[in-house]
Design an enzyme around this catalytic site. Structure first.
Site, PDB file in Angstrom:
ATOM      1  N   HIS A  95      -3.107  51.560  23.254  1.00 27.41           N
ATOM      2  CA  HIS A  95      -2.513  50.531  24.020  1.00 27.41           C
ATOM      3  C   HIS A  95      -3.021  50.293  25.240  1.00 27.41           C
ATOM      4  O   HIS A  95      -3.505  49.052  25.743  1.00 27.41           O
ATOM      5  CB  HIS A  95      -1.100  50.539  23.885  1.00 27.41           C
ATOM      6  CG  HIS A  95      -0.285  49.484  24.883  1.00 27.41           C
ATOM      7  ND1 HIS A  95      -0.498  48.248  24.705  1.00 27.41           N
ATOM      8  CD2 HIS A  95       0.279  49.533  25.973  1.00 27.41           C
ATOM      9  CE1 HIS A  95       0.218  47.304  25.541  1.00 27.41           C
ATOM     10  NE2 HIS A  95       0.722  48.272  26.228  1.00 27.41           N
ATOM     11  N   HIS A 129       2.969  52.821  22.785  1.00 27.55           N
ATOM     12  CA  HIS A 129       2.598  52.674  24.175  1.00 27.55           C
ATOM     13  C   HIS A 129       1.695  53.999  24.543  1.00 27.55           C
ATOM     14  O   HIS A 129       2.034  54.786  25.232  1.00 27.55           O
ATOM     15  CB  HIS A 129       3.793  52.678  25.148  1.00 27.55           C
ATOM     16  CG  HIS A 129       4.470  51.411  25.235  1.00 27.55           C
ATOM     17  ND1 HIS A 129       5.716  51.019  24.671  1.00 27.55           N
ATOM     18  CD2 HIS A 129       4.178  50.195  25.752  1.00 27.55           C
ATOM     19  CE1 HIS A 129       5.928  49.676  24.776  1.00 27.55           C
ATOM     20  NE2 HIS A 129       5.122  49.217  25.499  1.00 27.55           N
ATOM     21  N   ASN A 130       0.639  53.924  23.651  1.00 23.19           N
ATOM     22  CA  ASN A 130      -0.244  55.140  23.807  1.00 23.19           C
ATOM     23  C   ASN A 130      -1.628  54.783  24.407  1.00 23.19           C
ATOM     24  O   ASN A 130      -1.800  53.586  24.955  1.00 23.19           O
ATOM     25  CB  ASN A 130      -0.256  55.673  22.457  1.00 23.19           C
ATOM     26  CG  ASN A 130      -0.752  54.679  21.393  1.00 23.19           C
ATOM     27  OD1 ASN A 130      -1.393  53.591  22.025  1.00 23.19           O
ATOM     28  ND2 ASN A 130      -0.162  54.634  20.030  1.00 23.19           N
ATOM     29  N   PHE A 131      -2.590  55.773  24.291  1.00 18.07           N
ATOM     30  CA  PHE A 131      -3.729  55.412  25.024  1.00 18.07           C
ATOM     31  C   PHE A 131      -4.608  54.223  24.292  1.00 18.07           C
ATOM     32  O   PHE A 131      -5.228  53.575  25.195  1.00 18.07           O
ATOM     33  CB  PHE A 131      -4.608  56.964  24.807  1.00 18.07           C
ATOM     34  CG  PHE A 131      -5.968  56.728  25.343  1.00 18.07           C
ATOM     35  CD1 PHE A 131      -6.172  56.496  26.709  1.00 18.07           C
ATOM     36  CD2 PHE A 131      -7.228  56.936  24.617  1.00 18.07           C
ATOM     37  CE1 PHE A 131      -7.248  56.506  27.623  1.00 18.07           C
ATOM     38  CE2 PHE A 131      -8.381  56.688  25.627  1.00 18.07           C
ATOM     39  CZ  PHE A 131      -8.402  56.459  26.796  1.00 18.07           C
ATOM     40  N   HIS A 173      -1.346  51.204  33.407  1.00 17.40           N
ATOM     41  CA  HIS A 173      -0.106  50.592  33.609  1.00 17.40           C
ATOM     42  C   HIS A 173       1.168  50.796  32.671  1.00 17.40           C
ATOM     43  O   HIS A 173       2.237  50.792  32.912  1.00 17.40           O
ATOM     44  CB  HIS A 173       0.069  49.044  33.153  1.00 17.40           C
ATOM     45  CG  HIS A 173      -0.262  48.691  31.621  1.00 17.40           C
ATOM     46  ND1 HIS A 173      -1.195  49.026  30.714  1.00 17.40           N
ATOM     47  CD2 HIS A 173       1.110  48.295  30.888  1.00 17.40           C
ATOM     48  CE1 HIS A 173      -0.891  48.831  29.528  1.00 17.40           C
ATOM     49  NE2 HIS A 173       0.405  48.326  29.620  1.00 17.40           N
TER      50      HIS A 173
HETATM   51  C1  0WF Z   1       8.276  42.515  18.398  1.00 18.30           C
HETATM   52  C2  0WF Z   1       8.264  41.384  19.756  1.00 18.30           C
HETATM   53  C3  0WF Z   1       6.921  41.897  20.483  1.00 18.30           C
HETATM   54  N1  0WF Z   1       5.880  41.224  20.090  1.00 18.30           N
HETATM   55  C4  0WF Z   1       4.650  41.631  20.568  1.00 18.30           C
HETATM   56  O1  0WF Z   1       3.494  41.206  19.928  1.00 18.30           O
HETATM   57  C5  0WF Z   1       4.463  42.365  21.709  1.00 18.30           C
HETATM   58  C6  0WF Z   1       3.495  42.423  22.450  1.00 18.30           C
HETATM   59  N2  0WF Z   1       4.304  43.345  23.531  1.00 18.30           N
HETATM   60  N3  0WF Z   1       5.516  43.379  23.311  1.00 18.30           N
HETATM   61  C7  0WF Z   1       5.876  42.614  22.277  1.00 18.30           C
HETATM   62  N4  0WF Z   1       7.221  42.422  21.808  1.00 18.30           N
HETATM   63  C8  0WF Z   1       6.615  44.029  24.040  1.00 18.30           C
HETATM   64  C9  0WF Z   1       6.462  45.467  24.415  1.00 18.30           C
HETATM   65  C10 0WF Z   1       7.141  45.930  25.634  1.00 18.30           C
HETATM   66  C11 0WF Z   1       7.333  44.769  26.086  1.00 18.30           C
HETATM   67  C12 0WF Z   1       7.044  43.624  25.742  1.00 18.30           C
HETATM   68  N5  0WF Z   1       9.413  41.785  20.414  1.00 18.30           N
HETATM   69  C13 0WF Z   1       9.941  40.990  21.591  1.00 18.30           C
HETATM   70  C14 0WF Z   1      11.383  40.555  21.125  1.00 18.30           C
HETATM   71  C15 0WF Z   1      10.847  41.599  19.877  1.00 18.30           C
HETATM   72  O2  0WF Z   1      11.848  39.688  20.806  1.00 18.30           O
HETATM   73  C16 0WF Z   1      12.010  38.432  21.703  1.00 18.30           C
HETATM   74  C17 0WF Z   1      11.946  37.260  21.288  1.00 18.30           C
HETATM   75  C18 0WF Z   1      11.867  36.207  22.121  1.00 18.30           C
HETATM   76  C19 0WF Z   1      12.133  36.395  23.515  1.00 18.30           C
HETATM   77  C20 0WF Z   1      12.371  37.847  24.082  1.00 18.30           C
HETATM   78  C21 0WF Z   1      12.139  38.720  22.911  1.00 18.30           C
HETATM   79 ZN    ZN Z   2       1.731  47.891  28.060  1.00 18.67          ZN
END
Ligand code: 0WF
Ligand code: ZN
Length: 568
Positions: A284, A280-282, A320
């Site tokens: 991103h 969560h850096n610049f 954000h």
């Molecule tokens: C690693 C995985 C994940 N993958 C992404 O590509 C991505 C982009 N943003 N985020 C992501 N998370 C999060 C950063 C902060 C909020 C969103 N995460 C999601 C989690 C592991 O696994 C699940 C799987 C199914 C349903 C909900 C979460």
């Molecule tokens: Zn973000």
């Protein structure tokens, strides 16, 4: 093959590690693990001479004996093996298990790291109570305290004494001075330079101002409008120039009378308030803004919505995740951080990002909206708050359901409809890495997992509930991604593509490709796991055969059973 030499100390002992430049990351970690004589579940932390935690990886900056790093085994992982101090000798285990059998003690009475963690970190009181219970049961049956229980009690006492006298472990809540009951933050907050230093910022500011007058080519300007843009090719100062280009090419400078110096100061303040954390850096912030910018062009939103709405969307994307510290809302709430207290556990992070954005905008010199009317400012403030708060993933279903319900009769002239669309667009942009080319997306996943794993490590150390999808012992790269793509990304992106069918090829096709890629990776990992288990079983059965043969041939190797009196 070129090699790297890394000098470091472990327990005050100088060590050096040499490995090839292209050494796999796991091998480098194992090298340091063996230097620290640490077990496979211990957590290692490497510090540079400034006292900052650095990643143990093949990319470690080579150093000299005069600028040694320091390696520490910070804590044992609480998940699997019994902790060292509670390890029993073979004889003790046998002694204890025969008592357990005799008195019918359940197996959870084995004192393991899991129980320690489960009992809120190192909850020695629980441990002591259990030992007392165990002692009582055994006393009742056997009439005397067995040596093994006595020994364990002594070890617990001595461990408590050690913990209570170590000041830097006060965050575990065990140091005697911590009598007021207030929560102390984890030492990791202090040990790494989360915030950018003044020197770092001044250097970037100077370079950015020098570059900001340079002309950006049409080719780059066009490329900037596509989701295939590769952020990894650009350094932070260049990224700031590219953000400036976005404001210019969407005509915001002219439409809202934004002075170039004010925009530059705003972008510099934004850069300054994104922290040095893995995800969560610049960068991103830039990726999310660039995806929003791409979506605006791909969907021709300029012809469908007011400029002010587009200004809200782009600026919300820029702001954000301001001042994200790398720990999510669940952590903030469980650890009762200042943010959780301030915002009563309601989207603490998103509220904070938004508040920091308006702190920046409160300063005249960085207020890009300073030439707008009160009414325009009010509308912008309301819009930015709505958009940034919408990035809290716990609101995902609520927002997606709203969008689905208005989709059949979506109306761009309806403000409520536009508001929901703006929330959907920032949500899509925020989690859109997998819509990018694989060579751009995959390093982002590595960064995210690094941040997640760090959080779960800290949660374990602080005795907080561990967020399951962040636990390095439970998730792998493909396992974390396949579920996310299937259940979160695709359903969201498909709804947006229902409104804008042209997006199918730009954001859905690459996400489907990513799903295939991680599904294959998951299968390959599963096969590897099965092969390993099979090999281990084969080796074990060979060992047993050899062992059985030697036992049969030797009377002196007969084992404990042989010394048992004949009960017949
Ligand atoms: C690693 C995985 C994940 N993958 C992404 O590509 C991505 C982009 N943003 N985020 C992501 N998370 C999060 C950063 C902060 C909020 C969103 N995460 C999601 C989690 C592991 O696994 C699940 C799987 C199914 C349903 C909900 C979460
Ligand atoms: Zn973000």
């Amino acid at each position: 093959m070129a090699t790297k030499i890394i000098y470091f100390t472990v327990n005050g002992r100088p060590e050096q590690a040499e490995f090839p430049m292209d050494c796999p990351a796991q091998d480098v970690k194992d090298l340091f693990r063996s230097a620290a004589e640490a077990g496979p579940h211990d957590i290692l932390k490497l510090y540079n001479p400034k006292g900052n935690i650095i990643n143990i990886s093949p990319n470690l900056e080579p150093n000299s004996p005069n600028s040694c790093y320091k390696l520490e085994v910070v804590a044992a992982d609480c998940n699997s093996e019994p902790l060292g101090i509670f390890n029993l000798t073979t004889w003790e285990s046998q002694c204890l298990s025969s008592y357990r059998n005799k008195v019918g003690l359940p197996s959870f009475l084995v004192i393991s790291g899991t129980e320690l963690a489960g009992a809120l970190g190192f909850d020695l009181s629980t441990m002591e109570k259990r030992l007392q219970g165990l002692e009582k049961k055994i006393l009742f049956e056997a009439g005397e305290t067995p040596a093994v229980v006595y020994e364990m009690k002594k070890q617990v006492d001595s461990f408590r004494e050690k913990l209570e006298s170590v000041e830097h472990l006060s965050w575990l809540g065990l140091f005697k001075d911590l009598t007021d009951g207030t929560h102390k933050p984890s030492p990791f907050y202090h040990k790494r330079t989360l915030h950018k230093t003044k020197k770092e910022c001044e250097h970037v500011r100077e370079k950015f101002l020098q570059m900001s007058s340079l002309e950006v080519s049409d080719e780059v300007r066009q490329y900037l409008k596509t989701p295939t843009f590769d952020n990894w090719q650009w350094e932070d100062t260049e990224i700031m120039v590219l953000l400036q280009v976005m404001y210019t090419d969407l005509d915001f400078i002219a439409t809202f009378n934004i002075e170039p110096e004010v925009l530059q100061q705003f972008l510099f303040e934004v850069y300054r308030r994104y922290n040095n954390i893995p995800f969560h850096n610049f960068k991103h912030c830039f990726c999310v803004t660039q995806m929003m910018y791409g979506l605006i062009w791909l969907t021709d939103l300029k012809s469908k919505m007011d400029s002010i709405d587009l200004l809200i969307m782009l600026t919300s994307a820029v702001c954000h995740d301001l001042d994200h510290t790398g720990y999510n809302n669940a952590y903030q709430i469980n650890a009762r951080t200042e943010l959780a207290l301030r915002y009563n556990d309601i989207s603490p992070l998103e509220n904070h990002h938004c508040a920091v954005a308006f702190e920046i905008l409160e300063k005249t010199e960085s207020n890009i909206f300073r030439n707008l009317s009160m009414d325009q400012y009010k509308r912008i403030r309301e819009g930015i708050i709505k958009c940034i708060l919408a990035t809290d993933m716990t609101r995902h279903n609520e927002i997606l359901s709203k969008f689905k319900s208005i989709l059949p009769a979506f109306d761009f002239t309806n403000k409520d409809h536009r508001d929901v669309l703006m929330m959907i667009l920032i949500k899509v942009s925020d989690i859109s890495n997998e819509a990018r080319p694989m060579e751009v997306a995959e390093p982002w996943l590595d960064c995210l997992l690094q941040e997640f794993y760090n959080q779960s490590d800290v949660e374990k150390l602080e005795g907080l509930p561990v967020t399951p999808f962040m636990d390095r012992d439970k998730v792998t790269k493909p396992s974390s991604q396949t579920g996310f793509i299937r259940f979160v990304l695709l359903p969201l992106f498909i709804e947006l593509a229902n409104l804008f069918p042209c997006l199918e090829q730009h954001i859905i096709d690459p996400v489907r490709k990513a799903l295939d890629y991680y599904t294959e990776m998951e299968k390959a990992l599963e096969r590897k796991k099965q092969n390993r288990a099979q090999n281990e079983n084969t080796a074990k059965s060979k060992e047993t055969t050899v062992g059985a043969q030697s036992t049969m041939g030797s009377h002196t190797d007969a084992g404990p059973e042989a010394s048992k009196p004949d009960t017949q």
